[in-house]
Motif scaffolding. Sequence first.
Motif, PDB file in Angstrom:
ATOM      1  N   LEU A  36       9.359  12.967   1.307  1.00 51.06           N
ATOM      2  CA  LEU A  36       9.677  14.154   2.098  1.00 51.06           C
ATOM      3  C   LEU A  36      10.983  13.953   2.854  1.00 51.06           C
ATOM      4  O   LEU A  36      11.342  12.826   3.203  1.00 51.06           O
ATOM      5  CB  LEU A  36       8.555  14.435   3.098  1.00 51.06           C
ATOM      6  N   ASP A  37      11.652  15.076   3.143  1.00 44.86           N
ATOM      7  CA  ASP A  37      12.830  14.976   4.007  1.00 44.86           C
ATOM      8  C   ASP A  37      12.377  15.051   5.468  1.00 44.86           C
ATOM      9  O   ASP A  37      11.188  15.217   5.754  1.00 44.86           O
ATOM     10  CB  ASP A  37      13.869  16.053   3.668  1.00 44.86           C
ATOM     11  N   GLU A  38      13.332  14.937   6.396  1.00 37.23           N
ATOM     12  CA  GLU A  38      12.976  14.871   7.818  1.00 37.23           C
ATOM     13  C   GLU A  38      12.260  16.131   8.301  1.00 37.23           C
ATOM     14  O   GLU A  38      11.298  16.046   9.072  1.00 37.23           O
ATOM     15  CB  GLU A  38      14.230  14.633   8.660  1.00 37.23           C
ATOM     16  N   LEU A  39      12.715  17.291   7.860  1.00 34.14           N
ATOM     17  CA  LEU A  39      12.080  18.543   8.271  1.00 34.14           C
ATOM     18  C   LEU A  39      10.649  18.625   7.737  1.00 34.14           C
ATOM     19  O   LEU A  39       9.725  19.005   8.462  1.00 34.14           O
ATOM     20  CB  LEU A  39      12.896  19.744   7.787  1.00 34.14           C
ATOM     21  N   GLU A  40      10.450  18.241   6.482  1.00 31.72           N
ATOM     22  CA  GLU A  40       9.108  18.274   5.892  1.00 31.72           C
ATOM     23  C   GLU A  40       8.177  17.288   6.589  1.00 31.72           C
ATOM     24  O   GLU A  40       6.999  17.595   6.812  1.00 31.72           O
ATOM     25  CB  GLU A  40       9.178  17.960   4.399  1.00 31.72           C
ATOM     26  N   ILE A  41       8.704  16.125   6.966  1.00 31.90           N
ATOM     27  CA  ILE A  41       7.885  15.138   7.691  1.00 31.90           C
ATOM     28  C   ILE A  41       7.475  15.703   9.047  1.00 31.90           C
ATOM     29  O   ILE A  41       6.316  15.588   9.454  1.00 31.90           O
ATOM     30  CB  ILE A  41       8.639  13.799   7.853  1.00 31.90           C
ATOM     31  N   ALA A  42       8.422  16.338   9.745  1.00 34.42           N
ATOM     32  CA  ALA A  42       8.105  16.926  11.057  1.00 34.42           C
ATOM     33  C   ALA A  42       7.065  18.027  10.920  1.00 34.42           C
ATOM     34  O   ALA A  42       6.109  18.086  11.714  1.00 34.42           O
ATOM     35  CB  ALA A  42       9.375  17.468  11.710  1.00 34.42           C
ATOM     36  N   ALA A 101       1.600  13.879   1.366  1.00 38.61           N
ATOM     37  CA  ALA A 101       2.687  13.163   0.702  1.00 38.61           C
ATOM     38  C   ALA A 101       3.137  11.971   1.539  1.00 38.61           C
ATOM     39  O   ALA A 101       3.198  12.055   2.765  1.00 38.61           O
ATOM     40  CB  ALA A 101       3.865  14.109   0.462  1.00 38.61           C
ATOM     41  N   PRO A 102       3.461  10.870   0.883  1.00 34.81           N
ATOM     42  CA  PRO A 102       4.015   9.719   1.622  1.00 34.81           C
ATOM     43  C   PRO A 102       5.397  10.064   2.192  1.00 34.81           C
ATOM     44  O   PRO A 102       6.127  10.878   1.627  1.00 34.81           O
ATOM     45  CB  PRO A 102       4.129   8.621   0.559  1.00 34.81           C
ATOM     46  N   ASP A 103       5.756   9.435   3.287  1.00 28.15           N
ATOM     47  CA  ASP A 103       7.026   9.715   3.950  1.00 28.15           C
ATOM     48  C   ASP A 103       8.250   9.640   3.028  1.00 28.15           C
ATOM     49  O   ASP A 103       9.122  10.501   3.126  1.00 28.15           O
ATOM     50  CB  ASP A 103       7.232   8.779   5.149  1.00 28.15           C
ATOM     51  N   PRO A 104       8.368   8.645   2.146  1.00 23.33           N
ATOM     52  CA  PRO A 104       9.576   8.587   1.310  1.00 23.33           C
ATOM     53  C   PRO A 104       9.745   9.803   0.384  1.00 23.33           C
ATOM     54  O   PRO A 104      10.837  10.033  -0.122  1.00 23.33           O
ATOM     55  CB  PRO A 104       9.388   7.312   0.482  1.00 23.33           C
ATOM     56  N   LEU A 138       3.524  10.366  -7.003  1.00 20.80           N
ATOM     57  CA  LEU A 138       4.442  10.804  -8.051  1.00 20.80           C
ATOM     58  C   LEU A 138       3.703  11.145  -9.343  1.00 20.80           C
ATOM     59  O   LEU A 138       4.018  12.136 -10.007  1.00 20.80           O
ATOM     60  CB  LEU A 138       5.506   9.730  -8.318  1.00 20.80           C
ATOM     61  N   ILE A 139       2.718  10.336  -9.678  1.00 18.26           N
ATOM     62  CA  ILE A 139       1.917  10.610 -10.882  1.00 18.26           C
ATOM     63  C   ILE A 139       1.161  11.922 -10.718  1.00 18.26           C
ATOM     64  O   ILE A 139       1.154  12.769 -11.614  1.00 18.26           O
ATOM     65  CB  ILE A 139       0.941   9.439 -11.165  1.00 18.26           C
ATOM     66  N   TYR A 195       0.831  -1.195   0.000  1.00 18.41           N
ATOM     67  CA  TYR A 195       0.000   0.000   0.000  1.00 18.41           C
ATOM     68  C   TYR A 195       0.868   1.249   0.000  1.00 18.41           C
ATOM     69  O   TYR A 195       0.581   2.214  -0.717  1.00 18.41           O
ATOM     70  CB  TYR A 195      -0.960   0.009   1.200  1.00 18.41           C
ATOM     71  N   GLN A 196       1.940   1.256   0.793  1.00 17.91           N
ATOM     72  CA  GLN A 196       2.830   2.419   0.836  1.00 17.91           C
ATOM     73  C   GLN A 196       3.480   2.627  -0.534  1.00 17.91           C
ATOM     74  O   GLN A 196       3.599   3.769  -0.997  1.00 17.91           O
ATOM     75  CB  GLN A 196       3.897   2.229   1.925  1.00 17.91           C
ATOM     76  N   ASN A 197       3.906   1.560  -1.185  1.00 15.53           N
ATOM     77  CA  ASN A 197       4.479   1.678  -2.532  1.00 15.53           C
ATOM     78  C   ASN A 197       3.448   2.214  -3.523  1.00 15.53           C
ATOM     79  O   ASN A 197       3.764   3.042  -4.386  1.00 15.53           O
ATOM     80  CB  ASN A 197       5.025   0.331  -3.010  1.00 15.53           C
TER      81      ASN A 197
END
Length: 179
Positions: A100-106, A95-98, A20-21, A11-13
Motif C-alpha cells: 500500500l502507499d502512504e494514503l492507503e495505509i492511513a 493488505a501488508p504495508d509494503p 500477492l498470490i 512472517y511479513q515476507n
Amino acid sequence: MTSATGLIDRYQNYRVRRWLIQEQRTAGMLKGWRPQRRRRMLVIGVVTALLGIAVAGVLCALDLGAAPVVALIALVLFLPSWTMLRIASGGQDHAPDPMLDELEIAERNKARSAGLALTQSLTMPPLAYLIFVSAIAPHADAYRTAYAGGLMMLAALMAGGCAPAMILGWTRPDPEPES
C-alpha cells in the motif's frame, strides 16, 4: 538482529507473498461489483446479515423458536456478501504495508481503529446480558442463555472484524478504469 526481528521479517515476507498470490487469483473476479455503488450494496448486505445474527440471539433469549432459522438465513446471506466485498474492495483492509502507499495505509489504519472501537462497544451488550442473566436468573435455561449470548457476541465480533473492509468498501472511490 534478534531472532524475534528475524521471525517478524520472515512472517511479513510470507504475508506479502500470500497477499500477492491471492490478489493475482482474484484480480479479474467480480469486476462489475468494484464500483463504489455496487460495493455499498455489498456492505448493506453484510450489515443486514450481521443484524440478522444479532436478532437471532435476541429471539433465542426470548425463547422464540424462529431463532435458528433467522440465524441460518443470516449466515447464508453473510458468507457470499462478505466474500464478494473482500474481493470487490481488493483486500485493502488486510493488505501488508509494503503493498500500500502512504494514503492507503492511513485509510486502512483509520478503518481498523474504527473496527476496534466498534468491536469494543458492540460486545458490551451481549456481555452484560450473559453476566446479568447468570446473576439475576441463575435458574434460567443455561443452554438458551449461552446460545443467545453466543449469537449476540458472534455478531458483535464479526461486525468489528468486518468493519475495516466495510468502511473502505463504502468510502473508497471507484477504481481507475483499465486502459
